[in-house]
Write an enzyme that holds these catalytic residues in place. Structure first.
Site, PDB file in Angstrom:
ATOM      1  N   THR A   1       0.847  -1.189   0.000  1.00 50.59           N
ATOM      2  CA  THR A   1       0.000   0.000   0.000  1.00 50.59           C
ATOM      3  C   THR A   1       0.886   1.243   0.000  1.00 50.59           C
ATOM      4  OG1 THR A   1      -0.051   0.304   2.390  1.00 50.59           O
ATOM      5  CG2 THR A   1      -1.632  -1.253   1.457  1.00 50.59           C
ATOM      6  N   ARG A   2       0.255   2.394   0.093  1.00 53.65           N
ATOM      7  CA  ARG A   2       1.024   3.624   0.207  1.00 53.65           C
ATOM      8  C   ARG A   2       1.147   4.056   1.661  1.00 53.65           C
ATOM      9  NH1 ARG A   2      -1.968   8.049   0.837  1.00 53.65           N
ATOM     10  NH2 ARG A   2      -4.205   7.799   0.647  1.00 53.65           N
ATOM     11  N   LYS A   3       0.819   3.177   2.585  1.00 56.50           N
ATOM     12  CA  LYS A   3       0.923   3.464   4.016  1.00 56.50           C
ATOM     13  C   LYS A   3       2.380   3.280   4.446  1.00 56.50           C
ATOM     14  CE  LYS A   3      -3.804   2.083   4.920  1.00 56.50           C
ATOM     15  NZ  LYS A   3      -4.672   1.050   5.452  1.00 56.50           N
ATOM     16  N   THR A   4       3.161   4.282   4.146  1.00 53.80           N
ATOM     17  CA  THR A   4       4.590   4.258   4.443  1.00 53.80           C
ATOM     18  C   THR A   4       4.934   5.466   5.299  1.00 53.80           C
ATOM     19  OG1 THR A   4       5.059   5.518   2.441  1.00 53.80           O
ATOM     20  CG2 THR A   4       5.132   3.131   2.241  1.00 53.80           C
TER      21      THR A   4
END
Length: 192
Positions: free
Chosen positions: A141-144
């Site tokens: 995901t883009r949950k960085t």
């Protein structure tokens, strides 16, 4: 401290993902500047002679997938690698060697190691998840961490994974918050 090798060199097996606004060199420079502040490493300045040359080794602290070698090459000038990004390493293995001015190596080492440890951890976990889910394909995901998105997504690629989307700009993905704010599924497409 400045970034020594501003371009990636031939040893890159997995190139970083493309992002229209991300400045990888700028993120590296920020990390180096953040650590050295406006004075540099005051302990090095007080204890290590200016002209002293040293050799230092990269040592695997655990079994896993090594990642971040290409990023390290953007910081260190003279590095000899015994492994490449994506290779398996075992605890205690010397997988690279850097040579140069002692002060420069000490100042950059923690930044390089922080990037490599983070990337290697992500690559190792991604590889384990991908192997367990095979033949299914797991996308990240883009949950960085803010400002580390490209580094994290690069590590996913090195671990044999696939990137989903880089940000909000490159793919439509309708989620619960969109549906809720629009007033239900039937209203979602009204504004596109």
């Amino acid at each position: 401290m400045h970034i020594s090798n501003l371009g990636l060199i031939e040893s890159v097996v997995v190139k970083p993902p493309v992002h229209p606004t991300y400045d990888l060199k700028g993120v590296i420079q920020l990390a180096l500047s953040e650590d050295a502040g406006d004075k540099g490493d005051v302990t090095c300045l007080a204890t290590i002679p200016t002209e002293m040359e040293v050799e230092a080794y990269f040592l695997a602290k655990d079994d896993g997938i090594v990642a971040g070698i290409a990023l390290a090459e953007m910081i260190f000038n003279e590095v000899e690698w015994f492994r490449k990004d994506g290779d398996n390493v075992v605890r205690g293995l010397k997988f690279g060697k850097v040579h140069g001015r002692a002060r420069s190596i000490v100042v950059a080492a923690r930044v390089v190691l922080n990037f490599m440890q983070r990337m290697s951890g992500i690559a190792t976990l991604k590889k384990a998840m991908a192997d367990a889910a095979h033949p299914a394909c797991i996308l990240e995901t883009r949950k960085t961490a803010s400002a580390l998105r490209l580094v994290d997504k690069w590590a996913v690629l090195i671990g044999g994974g696939h990137n989903h989307r880089m940000g909000l700009f490159d793919m439509v993905m309708i989620k619960g918050n969109h549906i809720s704010i629009a007033g239900g599924v039937s209203n979602v497409n009204r504004y596109s």
